[in-house]
Design an enzyme around this catalytic site. Sequence first.
Site, PDB file in Angstrom:
ATOM      1  N   ASP A 144       0.839  -1.195   0.000  1.00 11.06           N
ATOM      2  CA  ASP A 144       0.000   0.000   0.000  1.00 11.06           C
ATOM      3  C   ASP A 144       0.880   1.252   0.000  1.00 11.06           C
ATOM      4  O   ASP A 144       1.975   1.241  -0.566  1.00 11.06           O
ATOM      5  CB  ASP A 144      -0.948  -0.023   1.200  1.00 11.06           C
ATOM      6  CG  ASP A 144      -2.295   0.604   0.889  1.00 11.06           C
ATOM      7  OD1 ASP A 144      -2.349   1.845   0.804  1.00 11.06           O
ATOM      8  OD2 ASP A 144      -3.288  -0.132   0.733  1.00 11.06           O
ATOM      9  N   HIS A 210      -3.783   6.011   3.444  1.00  5.82           N
ATOM     10  CA  HIS A 210      -4.498   4.808   3.026  1.00  5.82           C
ATOM     11  C   HIS A 210      -3.861   3.544   3.609  1.00  5.82           C
ATOM     12  O   HIS A 210      -4.556   2.671   4.148  1.00  5.82           O
ATOM     13  CB  HIS A 210      -4.485   4.753   1.499  1.00  5.82           C
ATOM     14  CG  HIS A 210      -5.388   3.743   0.874  1.00  5.82           C
ATOM     15  ND1 HIS A 210      -4.984   2.454   0.597  1.00  5.82           N
ATOM     16  CD2 HIS A 210      -6.667   3.825   0.448  1.00  5.82           C
ATOM     17  CE1 HIS A 210      -5.981   1.796   0.031  1.00  5.82           C
ATOM     18  NE2 HIS A 210      -7.014   2.595  -0.078  1.00  5.82           N
ATOM     19  N   SER A 569     -11.309  -0.885  -0.605  1.00  4.12           N
ATOM     20  CA  SER A 569     -10.014  -0.853   0.081  1.00  4.12           C
ATOM     21  C   SER A 569     -10.160  -1.166   1.558  1.00  4.12           C
ATOM     22  O   SER A 569      -9.266  -1.750   2.175  1.00  4.12           O
ATOM     23  CB  SER A 569      -9.375   0.533  -0.068  1.00  4.12           C
ATOM     24  OG  SER A 569      -8.791   0.709  -1.328  1.00  4.12           O
TER      25      SER A 569
END
Length: 802
Positions: A144, A210, A569
Amino acid sequence: MKRQSICFLVLTFLAELETGQGQSTNGVYIVYMGASAAANGNSRDDHAQLLGSLLRRKGDDVVQSYKHGFSGFAARLSEKEAQTIAEKPGVVSVFPDPLLQLHTTRSWDFLKYQTDLEILNVSSGSDSSSKSPGSETTIIGILDTGIWPESESFNDKNFGPIPSRWKGTCMAGRSFNSTNCNRKLIGARWYEDPDNDISDFNTARDLVGHGTHVAATAAGSLVPDASYYGLASGTAKGGSPESRIAVYRVCTPIGCRGSAILAAFDNAIADGVDVLSLSLGAAAEYEPKFSSDPISIGAFHAVEKGITVVCSAGNGGPGPQTVVNAAPWILTVAATTIDRDFQSDVVLGGNKAIKGGGINFANLQSSPVYPLIYGSSAVEKASEKEARNCDPGSLDGAKVKGKILLCENKDGEYSYKEKLEEVVRLGGIGLILIDDDFRAVASNYRSFPMTAVTSKDGAEILSYIKSTRNAVATILPTVSVANYKPAPSVAYFSSRGPSLKTKNLLKAKPLSFSCDCFNPLNLHCDRNFSQPDVAAPGVGILASWPGNDLSVALPNKDPPAFNILSGTSMACPHVSGLAALVKSQNPTWSPSAIRSAIMTTATQTNNLKSQITSAESIATPYDYGAGEVSITQSSRPGLVYETDTIDYLQFLCNYGYSVSKIKLLSSTIPDGFTCPENASSDLITNMNYPSMSISELSSKESKKVSRTVTNVGEDEELYTAVVNAPKGLEVKVIPDKLQFTKNLKKLSYEVFFKLSTSSNGEDVFGSIMWTNGKYRVHSPFVCLGVALASTCAVLVVDPYYS
């Protein structure tokens, strides 16, 4: 120009489209050469020779070298050089380096509550809040944007020594050093971006947020009193809080390069992770074929080495045929809601309250004293439609100033953020957006008084405006509402099926467009569409966030330690954490056994004890795969369907790969391996998946599907088949009882499908369940209507992050 060269240019153009950027790539090509070792276990001489030759000629242009989990490299090449290399022996495929995109307290409690409702006399299963035997030795790898190591979700309190089998490293970089790792966060790597030399990116520290959010959702330690400025308050925790975390920073704020993703797979295989979690992928319309998809390639080799790979399904919904990351060796995850609503109500004159949704910390009065107008009433040199939608440039500032606006969101030309900014610019004091999707999935409007309402409630507000000359209203700040019903429901953005890549897997069905080109695998040049395997919470998820991000902070407030996000996600790490939990309790299980356990124990009902919905309609396996995951039962499924590497290689045979290239893919492939002489997509139906498929079904003859199940429960168990078949379809299971003993752990059965009436063109769904009164082993199926194909199939089962 030679036909081969023409096809090369066509494929290059398609690959550029697949970046989702609509522009040329960075000149880097990935050369994929299959397994890292030959079938005899020796190193690949051809890889060393080819890479050595390239290093002598273009040493500085070699971006990555892959040698641990698989063989290959990434380098800056001309089109001619790429074509020449693609024709060399030992090369599986050559393709431009694609740019992929990223696809988040109460969610785990909700999953446990939901699955507890589904228990059928099941003996006590796992609880994600209690410590599981072996869980501290389980390692989850996160590919990520990196991680914020100072977050409390990654503290190593009460953790023992790092597992001795861990071979990874804590890679120093900008604002990140080896001391940032600990007994919880045991590894971190980052990869140089071949597009630029920005030193800020040379770090495992999360510059986006994220990756931190995803890692905390999968395996975050317990953190009490977590919230986003008081919203969604509670104890934050990951699905497997005792698991260790290894981070591979493959994404920057720009995107995620395929060359870095492959390098991370290569490292993770050698490092010793147990589960890999990827909340990223191609956009639905650009997803590449298997041979040029970094995620598909890396996942194949990881699964072959015993690593479970979990990926997000993409945020391309609610349209059909939008799922990505759908190779059969990947566990693909859709997004659903939980039983929590972020409610921001509208109060009209007369104190009539309308339920709205969204996150805002407005400071308007609670009484309805503010003028309220419809967007079309403030039109200025624009169409009534543009003003009704509050498009930038369509509104008269004099008519907007000091008022709350009611706006539609139907044109699709401008985002809600652009409309919000326009209202703020013109001096408006509030915004009510009519949008069913935004009402269901809360967006963050921070301190501005904004809320979203359904089309039905929007019509009621508009009726009120028209009924009086002095319409007034107010917008209340957001409150968290628990025990919201119905839940789960499938999120509108979550990518859907059906498949259009392989008709017998509903993870795949060939399209008519194809070319042989220089493609060494002689594959169809197709697009990869399918449906998810399972669904998990992906709406309004609270998890850790970088502690310096002012972009999500309220005015005059410190940046929050937690943030609320929605997207597939966020659903993906829920399943990654669950996979780690299942692995910790069943350390000898293969990735396919873990996938089977998660799929066959999933639930299809909500907290109203009705079928899961999507918007206002009944959801189907196209939307949620096998169903919403169960954290209570998945560690003890009773039976599992095991799929090994040979099954996947046979899948590739039937999908169109040449046997000479397939032999390059695996170092464990047995001598004498060949593809069936009659290899075709129809044979994919007998892959030993937790579901089934059969094509060209008719009323004249039955079609047979074979499966084998392994007993992972008690020794002496008798299972009985229960068939739920749609009207017009005959389904017969032989034998319909399976008796397992201490010495008989594997048994096979056959399913015969036959149409009893002609199809009306609609897709219909059903299931086969094996039960012994203690466990239920559920496999969904779908029969495609004649309008698509005479096919009966059982489910085999992001723009940027939302």
